[in-house]
Design an enzyme around this catalytic site. Structure first.
Site, PDB file in Angstrom:
ATOM      1  N   GLU A  88      35.720  44.512  41.118  1.00 19.74           N
ATOM      2  CA  GLU A  88      34.894  44.279  42.303  1.00 19.74           C
ATOM      3  C   GLU A  88      35.599  44.711  43.573  1.00 19.74           C
ATOM      4  OE1 GLU A  88      33.667  40.186  42.460  1.00 19.74           O
ATOM      5  OE2 GLU A  88      33.343  40.185  40.291  1.00 19.74           O
ATOM      6  N   CYS A 108      42.878  38.907  35.305  1.00 19.41           N
ATOM      7  CA  CYS A 108      44.088  38.361  35.922  1.00 19.41           C
ATOM      8  C   CYS A 108      44.700  37.337  34.975  1.00 19.41           C
ATOM      9  CB  CYS A 108      43.735  37.688  37.248  1.00 19.41           C
ATOM     10  SG  CYS A 108      45.173  37.072  38.157  1.00 19.41           S
ATOM     11  N   CYS A 112      44.732  30.528  37.778  1.00 17.96           N
ATOM     12  CA  CYS A 112      44.536  29.451  38.755  1.00 17.96           C
ATOM     13  C   CYS A 112      43.255  28.693  38.403  1.00 17.96           C
ATOM     14  CB  CYS A 112      44.450  30.016  40.164  1.00 17.96           C
ATOM     15  SG  CYS A 112      45.962  30.873  40.661  1.00 17.96           S
ATOM     16  N   CYS A 115      39.814  29.550  40.162  1.00 17.52           N
ATOM     17  CA  CYS A 115      39.493  30.954  40.421  1.00 17.52           C
ATOM     18  C   CYS A 115      38.717  31.572  39.276  1.00 17.52           C
ATOM     19  CB  CYS A 115      40.776  31.745  40.660  1.00 17.52           C
ATOM     20  SG  CYS A 115      40.478  33.485  41.022  1.00 17.52           S
ATOM     21  N   GLU A 156      46.510  40.038  40.503  1.00 17.51           N
ATOM     22  CA  GLU A 156      47.659  39.599  41.274  1.00 17.51           C
ATOM     23  C   GLU A 156      48.454  40.858  41.669  1.00 17.51           C
ATOM     24  OE1 GLU A 156      49.156  37.088  42.842  1.00 17.51           O
ATOM     25  OE2 GLU A 156      50.848  38.438  43.115  1.00 17.51           O
ATOM     26  N   LEU A 211      48.884  29.224  48.843  1.00 15.48           N
ATOM     27  CA  LEU A 211      49.676  28.004  48.700  1.00 15.48           C
ATOM     28  C   LEU A 211      48.846  26.907  48.023  1.00 15.48           C
ATOM     29  CD1 LEU A 211      52.567  27.176  49.537  1.00 15.48           C
ATOM     30  CD2 LEU A 211      51.542  26.022  51.498  1.00 15.48           C
ATOM     31  N   HIS A 212      47.784  26.489  48.689  1.00 20.56           N
ATOM     32  CA  HIS A 212      46.756  25.610  48.126  1.00 20.56           C
ATOM     33  C   HIS A 212      47.177  24.176  47.839  1.00 20.56           C
ATOM     34  CE1 HIS A 212      44.688  29.335  48.096  1.00 20.56           C
ATOM     35  NE2 HIS A 212      44.924  29.710  46.866  1.00 20.56           N
ATOM     36  N   ASN A 286      34.528  28.816  47.713  1.00 19.31           N
ATOM     37  CA  ASN A 286      33.275  29.371  47.199  1.00 19.31           C
ATOM     38  C   ASN A 286      33.031  28.748  45.838  1.00 19.31           C
ATOM     39  OD1 ASN A 286      31.623  31.453  48.398  1.00 19.31           O
ATOM     40  ND2 ASN A 286      33.501  32.669  48.552  1.00 19.31           N
ATOM     41  N   CYS A 329      35.791  35.708  44.373  1.00 19.92           N
ATOM     42  CA  CYS A 329      36.578  36.643  43.606  1.00 19.92           C
ATOM     43  C   CYS A 329      36.242  36.602  42.110  1.00 19.92           C
ATOM     44  CB  CYS A 329      37.961  36.128  43.881  1.00 19.92           C
ATOM     45  SG  CYS A 329      39.324  37.002  43.468  1.00 19.92           S
TER      46      CYS A 329
HETATM   47  N1  SAH Z   1      46.237  36.917  43.196  1.00 21.97           N
HETATM   48  C1  SAH Z   1      46.329  36.984  44.612  1.00 21.97           C
HETATM   49  C2  SAH Z   1      45.186  37.719  45.276  1.00 21.97           C
HETATM   50  C3  SAH Z   1      43.796  37.512  44.750  1.00 21.97           C
HETATM   51  S1  SAH Z   1      43.000  35.977  45.115  1.00 21.97           S
HETATM   52  C4  SAH Z   1      46.494  35.591  45.201  1.00 21.97           C
HETATM   53  O1  SAH Z   1      46.498  34.645  44.439  1.00 21.97           O
HETATM   54  O2  SAH Z   1      46.698  35.466  46.398  1.00 21.97           O
HETATM   55  C5  SAH Z   1      42.738  35.999  46.834  1.00 21.97           C
HETATM   56  C6  SAH Z   1      42.556  34.637  47.442  1.00 21.97           C
HETATM   57  O3  SAH Z   1      41.283  34.081  47.099  1.00 21.97           O
HETATM   58  C7  SAH Z   1      43.596  33.648  46.971  1.00 21.97           C
HETATM   59  O4  SAH Z   1      44.072  32.878  48.033  1.00 21.97           O
HETATM   60  C8  SAH Z   1      42.791  32.820  45.993  1.00 21.97           C
HETATM   61  O5  SAH Z   1      43.413  31.589  45.780  1.00 21.97           O
HETATM   62  C9  SAH Z   1      41.448  32.743  46.686  1.00 21.97           C
HETATM   63  N2  SAH Z   1      40.318  32.313  45.861  1.00 21.97           N
HETATM   64  C10 SAH Z   1      40.166  32.398  44.525  1.00 21.97           C
HETATM   65  N3  SAH Z   1      39.005  31.854  44.134  1.00 21.97           N
HETATM   66  C11 SAH Z   1      38.378  31.424  45.252  1.00 21.97           C
HETATM   67  C12 SAH Z   1      37.129  30.776  45.507  1.00 21.97           C
HETATM   68  N4  SAH Z   1      36.271  30.474  44.520  1.00 21.97           N
HETATM   69  N5  SAH Z   1      36.825  30.472  46.791  1.00 21.97           N
HETATM   70  C13 SAH Z   1      37.675  30.778  47.794  1.00 21.97           C
HETATM   71  N6  SAH Z   1      38.850  31.396  47.618  1.00 21.97           N
HETATM   72  C14 SAH Z   1      39.206  31.716  46.365  1.00 21.97           C
END
Ligand code: SAH
Length: 340
Positions: A88, A108, A112, A115, A156, A211-212, A286, A329
């Site tokens: 995408e 990926c 996470c 995600c 990633e 970070l989260h 999201n 994503c």
């Molecule tokens: N792997 C990398 C880049 C891709 S994800 C990373 O982890 O940073 C890009 C960002 O979108 C990350 O911060 C990820 O945690 C976030 N993300 C993933 N799923 C999401 C969702 N459903 N809503 C909002 N952000 C999301």
């Protein structure tokens, strides 16, 4: 090899091995990225014999646009690569410019919990040319210029390090697409050795860290990678990055209702980041139908924001794009694969 995966320097070396002048590489770049031809045969100021050797040595194919969904200020694309893999890309129209979020891998492996991309394991890395083509295809489709690139699509980036560096060099070249390094952002879930390596590249691009969570217990629950590289190591790597590059780092923090959005977490986060040349980007989650997390309400996000502010942490809230077009994503790809 694909021509869109060649850095200018590599192409210069190619011409050198053919006993040709180096400047031919810049001419080819001009045809590819300024004039945007789709065939070597359209490069009319280049000698026939060179065109023939280029066509023998390189492919000039690009992925295909399989699906497109548009909403207010957002266009989301599902692209099909030459081996039928799907990724995408999402274009967001901001007041400061047009920003494209691109994918770096097919699937990926970081897994996470929140995600969508991680629900489908990594099939392979994207080559540099497949990242470059995402820009070319979408600029052509919409008839506009992209000013900003974020590597926040599927995958990633630091699990595909060499291709990502190459991609940045290609799009940053002023003989090519010429996207300024300060307009490029790489986002990582926190692969510590690669953050340090990235610090030494002397690229002036932006680094964002997903970070989260402000402590290991919670972060390990949300992000498997934290068991390999715990918070302290991530923060140390970020300090090293800031010392090497003198650049500010962004911490992304998805707001998940009743999971990581409590006021204690806000205080803990402020303590963790105190004194760092960094800022926090709070991301409205999201929601996706397959995963059980819920988004934090806007008013609660603002209370979390206020606590960080009060503690002198630089903080912004990310503008929400594209929930109407399944912009989380990996969502478009999953729904396509599962609908078949
Ligand atoms: N792997 C990398 C880049 C891709 S994800 C990373 O982890 O940073 C890009 C960002 O979108 C990350 O911060 C990820 O945690 C976030 N993300 C993933 N799923 C999401 C969702 N459903 N809503 C909002 N952000 C999301």
């Amino acid at each position: 090899m694909n021509i869109y995966g060649q850095t200018l320097e590599e192409l210069e070396n190619y011409f050198a091995t053919k006993n040709q002048k180096k400047f031919k590489a810049a001419q080819v770049y001009d045809w590819l990225y300024k004039k945007r031809v789709n065939s070597f045969h359209d490069m009319t100021n280049i000698k026939k014999e060179i065109i023939i050797s280029l066509s023998q040595d390189f492919s000039i194919q690009k992925p295909k646009i399989l699906q497109k969904q548009s909403g207010k200020d957002v266009h989301k694309y599902l692209l099909e690569l030459n081996d039928n893999s799907k990724v995408e890309a999402v274009l967001m129209l901001h007041d400061y410019g047009n920003s494209l979020c691109i994918s770096t891998q097919v699937g990926c492996n970081m897994g996470c919990a929140f995600c969508e991309s991680g629900r489908q394991k990594k099939k392979r890395n994207l080559e540099a040319d497949e990242m470059v083509s995402q820009i070319l295809l979408i600029e052509k489709d919409l008839g506009l210029r992209i000013s900003h690139i974020v590597l926040m699509g599927i995958g990633e980036p630091f699990d595909n390090y060499d291709n990502v560096i190459k991609f940045i060099q290609i799009i940053n070249s002023n003989k090519g697409i010429d996207i300024g390094s300060r307009h490029i952002t790489v986002s990582t879930c926190g692969i510590v050795p690669k953050i340090k390596q990235f610090a030494r590249e002397s690229l002036q691009v932006n680094l964002a860290i997903s970070l989260h969570a402000p402590n290991d217990k919670l972060r390990s629950r949300l992000m498997k990678i934290n068991k390999v590289y715990p918070l302290k190591d991530v923060i140390d790597a970020v300090k090293y990055y800031i010392a090497q590059t003198n650049r500010r780092v962004t911490f992304e923090y998805i707001m998940l209702k009743n999971v990581n959005d409590g006021f204690e977490e806000a205080e803990e986060l402020a303590k963790l980041l105190k004194g760092l040349n960094a800022y926090v980007n709070l991301i409205p989650y999201n929601e996706t139908s397959h995963i059980d997390f819920q988004k934090t309400s806007e008013s609660h996000i603002m209370r979390f924001y206020d606590i960080l502010k009060k503690n002198h942490i630089n903080v912004t809230v990310r503008r929400k794009f594209g929930s109407e077009v399944a912009a989380a994503c990996g969502q478009l790809r999953s729904s396509y694969e599962e609908g078949k």
